[in-house]
Write an enzyme that holds these catalytic residues in place. Structure first.
Site, mmCIF file in Angstrom:
data_model
loop_
_atom_site.group_PDB
_atom_site.id
_atom_site.type_symbol
_atom_site.label_atom_id
_atom_site.label_comp_id
_atom_site.label_asym_id
_atom_site.label_seq_id
_atom_site.Cartn_x
_atom_site.Cartn_y
_atom_site.Cartn_z
ATOM 1 N N LYS A 78 36.830 78.389 64.639
ATOM 2 C CA LYS A 78 37.697 78.273 63.472
ATOM 3 C C LYS A 78 39.054 78.930 63.718
ATOM 4 O O LYS A 78 40.052 78.552 63.127
ATOM 5 C CB LYS A 78 37.023 78.929 62.272
ATOM 6 C CG LYS A 78 35.985 78.017 61.644
ATOM 7 C CD LYS A 78 35.592 78.506 60.276
ATOM 8 C CE LYS A 78 34.434 77.663 59.759
ATOM 9 N NZ LYS A 78 33.421 78.454 59.105
ATOM 10 N N ARG A 79 39.067 79.923 64.578
ATOM 11 C CA ARG A 79 40.333 80.618 64.854
ATOM 12 C C ARG A 79 41.375 79.705 65.489
ATOM 13 O O ARG A 79 42.555 79.997 65.492
ATOM 14 C CB ARG A 79 40.080 81.836 65.751
ATOM 15 C CG ARG A 79 40.036 83.126 64.946
ATOM 16 C CD ARG A 79 39.523 84.253 65.764
ATOM 17 N NE ARG A 79 38.081 84.089 66.003
ATOM 18 C CZ ARG A 79 37.482 84.417 67.126
ATOM 19 N NH1 ARG A 79 38.167 84.933 68.115
ATOM 20 N NH2 ARG A 79 36.182 84.232 67.254
#
Ligand code: GLU
Length: 511
Positions: free
Chosen positions: A267-268
């Site tokens: 997700k980063r």
């Protein structure tokens, strides 16, 4: 691959509704679907919701919407009706594990009767102490089989007392488990490295490992294609199939997705949920094309595929062993190719929601209103503007920014922006005035880019003007931008009146 196994292909995706579908999930889904359809088999959806503590509301809805958007239709399991209700179909219903408890309980009784599984009454505290001791002695955490040899009577007494329990698998001792992964090749593990793992949890729900293999067996799944993160679980599953005396399906574990820095995609790295890409206006055909290429190609140079072409050409043999890099630039490139292929009408209807949500236009059928000025224009007017960007943008969420200067009268810039290179303010003013006169003489119906180009080039030649010195300020006056389509195209799309207004504004600035 062994042709014999391919006569009656049944594959499934078995998502746990613990989050929204991300790009890695979609790749697994797509490969399963392509594989099934390539062999005229069945593609099944099963919801693995036995970990009740991790359920995310809306996750199933998100999955089914993504599938609908992608044009991937399942043969069995939950699906969305035309009015977006969730229903289920298929002969092995229910396809949601939380509704299959009776099935798991019955299968568990068989396993216990066969002596392949056992009740464990160890308390949390005992298990924690055990783990602590193992960590201290640098041993891998493993259940010490404490409850393995309780007698039937001991077990019954504990059950009668209402003691909490789990049910564990009786791991065969010192046995080699070998399987042939269709992507990774032969994999072999010794059971001495495996635990007496839990099959039924203290809340009465089966673990993933148990429910997953019961359902794969009962639903007659022939091939399990899933992410690499499950490869360590596969030997446990194979042993469970053996304990039941069932034949295990074939396994194919897909390599993980990496970001551009070659780290595991997370997700980063920004948006990884498919719905974010839908919102940004990626075309589903382009997105699917891109996802298909994350770890597979037909072994040719071809990079653009329709879903049907993918079905025809897909083969597990061509899935790469190496991890695939999720490259947004490539996605944009493919999406751009698909955008160029759209008819102008389709391009228009795809752009419209973005023009509306960015507050540029309001459209109701044939009635289009420019929000800032409240002016009514025809769809054809907007289409003419859009046409300029169809060859340039790579996703629909870029369209509003790209063309907003057409729909605003508030184009702010300072006079020196109109000066091309070392051209003086005086000569820029003179050429803009000459340009204004020339434009005025062109009839409204002749206000086409061809005619505009011919007239303005003639003006430039006759007056011995510098081309850049004349065209740069014209373009800047019309767009307020350093970069844009050429001034003739912008003028045609703007129309005579607006073009002259903008040229006039520029002249006033230069005075
Ligand atoms: N429920 C698992 C998941 O969420 C399924 C893994 C499998 O396909 O066996 O991915």
């Amino acid at each position: 691959m062994d042709k014999l196994n391919l006569a009656n292909v049944r594959v499934r995706i078995a998502p746990s509704p613990t989050g929204f579908v991300h790009v890695g999930n979609l790749r697994t889904i797509l490969y399963n679907y392509l594989f099934a359809k390539h062999y005229n088999g069945k593609f099944i959806i099963r919801i693995e919701d036995t970990d009740q503590s991790r359920l995310v509301p809306g996750a199933i809805d998100d999955l089914l919407k993504v599938l609908k958007w992608a044009g991937i239709e399942s043969d069995e399991g939950p699906y969305l009706t035309v009015d977006n209700k969730i229903k289920e179909r298929g002969e092995f219903s229910p396809y949601t594990q939380s509704k299959r408890s009776a099935i798991y309980n019955e299968q568990m009784r068989h396993l216990i009767d066969k002596g392949k599984a056992y009740y464990c009454f160890c308390s949390k505290e005992r298990l924690e102490k055990l783990r602590e001791a193992q960590t201290k002695n640098k041993l891998p955490p493993k259940y010490d089989t404490f409850c393995r040899n309780l007698t039937k009577d001991e077990v019954q007494a504990m059950l009668n007392n209402g003691a909490p329990y789990v049910i564990r698998f009786k791991m065969p001792e010192n046995k080699r488990v070998v399987f042939n992964d269709l992507i990774r090749g032969e994999i072999s593990v010794n059971t001495k490295n495996l635990d007496d793992y839990v099959l039924i949890k203290s809340d009465g729900f089966p673990t993933y490992h148990f429910a997953n293999i019961i359902d794969d067996h009962l639903m007659k799944i022939t091939h399990v294609m899933r992410g690499d993160e499950w490869i360590a679980s596969t030997p446990k599953h194979i042993l469970l199939y053996e304990a039941f005396g069932w034949q295990a399906p074939a396994f194919a574990h897909l390599p993980i997705l990496l970001n551009k820095q070659k780290k595991k995609l997370s997700k980063r790295d920004g948006d990884t949920a498919v719905r974010d890409f839908i919102e940004k206006g990626y075309l589903s055909e382009a997105f699917i094309n891109f996802i298909a290429l994350l770890g597979w190609n037909a072994g040719t140079e071809q990079e653009v595929y329709t879903l049907n072409e993918l079905i025809k050409q897909f083969s597990v043999d061509n899935i790469h062993k190496a991890s695939a890099v999720f490259d947004l630039d490539k996605l944009d490139w493919i999406n751009g190719l698909y955008i160029r292929k759209l008819s102008l009408n389709d391009f228009y209807s795809n752009c419209l929601p973005f023009l509306e949500s960015n507050g540029l236009l309001n459209a109701k059928g044939e009635a289009v209103v420019i929000v800032e000025t409240n002016e009514k224009v025809k769809p054809a007017y907007v289409k003419n503007i859009l046409k300029l960007e169809q060859t340039r943008i790579s996703k629909f969420s870029d369209i509003a920014e790209a063309i907003k200067y057409f729909f605003t009268e508030k184009i702010e810039y300072s006079a020196d922006k109109l000066l091309w290179k070392k051209t003086s303010r005086q000569s820029t003013l003179a050429s803009m005035k000459a340009l204004e006169l020339t434009l005025k003489k062109i009839k409204t119906i002749d206000f086409t880019k061809e005619k505009l180009r011919a007239s303005i080039m003639e003006l430039i030649e006759k007056n011995n003007l510098e081309t850049g010195g004349a065209l740069w300020p014209m373009r800047f006056a019309l767009s307020g931008r350093e970069k844009s389509p050429d001034p003739f195209e912008i003028a045609e799309a703007l129309g005579k009146k607006k073009t002259l207004d903008r040229i006039n504004k520029a002249i006033l600035k230069l005075l």
